[in-house]
Design a protein around this motif. Structure first.
Motif, PDB file in Angstrom:
ATOM      1  N   ILE A  57       0.838  -1.208   0.000  1.00 13.39           N
ATOM      2  CA  ILE A  57       0.000   0.000   0.000  1.00 13.39           C
ATOM      3  C   ILE A  57       0.871   1.255   0.000  1.00 13.39           C
ATOM      4  N   ASP A  58       2.089   1.094  -0.527  1.00 17.27           N
ATOM      5  CA  ASP A  58       3.036   2.210  -0.703  1.00 17.27           C
ATOM      6  C   ASP A  58       3.336   2.957   0.586  1.00 17.27           C
ATOM      7  N   THR A  59       3.524   2.198   1.652  1.00 18.49           N
ATOM      8  CA  THR A  59       3.895   2.770   2.938  1.00 18.49           C
ATOM      9  C   THR A  59       5.336   2.377   3.248  1.00 18.49           C
ATOM     10  N   PRO A  60       6.227   3.366   3.357  1.00 17.15           N
ATOM     11  CA  PRO A  60       7.609   3.043   3.708  1.00 17.15           C
ATOM     12  C   PRO A  60       7.650   2.355   5.078  1.00 17.15           C
ATOM     13  N   ALA A  61       8.386   1.274   5.169  1.00 16.97           N
ATOM     14  CA  ALA A  61       8.491   0.531   6.425  1.00 16.97           C
ATOM     15  C   ALA A  61       9.827  -0.193   6.478  1.00 16.97           C
ATOM     16  N   VAL A  62      10.444  -0.156   7.658  1.00 10.59           N
ATOM     17  CA  VAL A  62      11.704  -0.845   7.894  1.00 10.59           C
ATOM     18  C   VAL A  62      11.614  -1.493   9.271  1.00 10.59           C
ATOM     19  N   ALA A  63      12.007  -2.749   9.356  1.00 13.82           N
ATOM     20  CA  ALA A  63      12.019  -3.446  10.641  1.00 13.82           C
ATOM     21  C   ALA A  63      13.356  -3.197  11.333  1.00 13.82           C
ATOM     22  N   ALA A  64      13.295  -2.881  12.601  1.00  9.42           N
ATOM     23  CA  ALA A  64      14.495  -2.721  13.418  1.00  9.42           C
ATOM     24  C   ALA A  64      14.442  -3.774  14.518  1.00  9.42           C
ATOM     25  N   CYS A  65      15.223  -4.821  14.342  1.00  8.43           N
ATOM     26  CA  CYS A  65      15.220  -5.922  15.303  1.00  8.43           C
ATOM     27  C   CYS A  65      16.530  -6.687  15.167  1.00  8.43           C
ATOM     28  N   ASP A  66      16.681  -7.707  15.968  1.00  8.11           N
ATOM     29  CA  ASP A  66      17.910  -8.503  15.946  1.00  8.11           C
ATOM     30  C   ASP A  66      17.951  -9.512  14.802  1.00  8.11           C
TER      31      ASP A  66
END
Length: 86
Positions: A57-66
């Motif tokens: 849905i054209d939403t910038p997203a980045v996961a920050a995890c181990d």
């Protein structure tokens, strides 16, 4: 799993455009609690599905995890093919 949406107190429109670490300044944060999921593989698969949905849905997203490396497209980190704020 439980997903909590909150405004990012560090939000900065200009800094959010900086690749690759601008995600730290995105408008919203999602906090995901997986204590009820059980198996890590199931959690990783479900979190990958959440990321795929946001990207679709054209939403910038980045996961920050181990474990970004185990997520689809490495959780979006340093991925130039994904949508980034302009």
């Amino acid at each position: 799993m439980d997903i909590y949406l909150d405004k990012n107190e560090q939000y900065n429109q200009e800094k959010s455009k900086r690749f690759p670490d601008g995600f730290l300044y995105f408008h919203y944060l999602l906090d995901v609690d997986h204590s009820d999921v059980g198996e890590d593989r199931i959690y990783i698969d479900q979190l990958s599905q959440v990321l795929e949905f946001l990207w679709s849905i054209d939403t910038p997203a980045v996961a920050a995890c181990d474990f970004e490396g185990q997520l689809i497209k490495n959780g979006g980190y340093r991925n130039l093919l994904l949508l980034w704020p302009q």
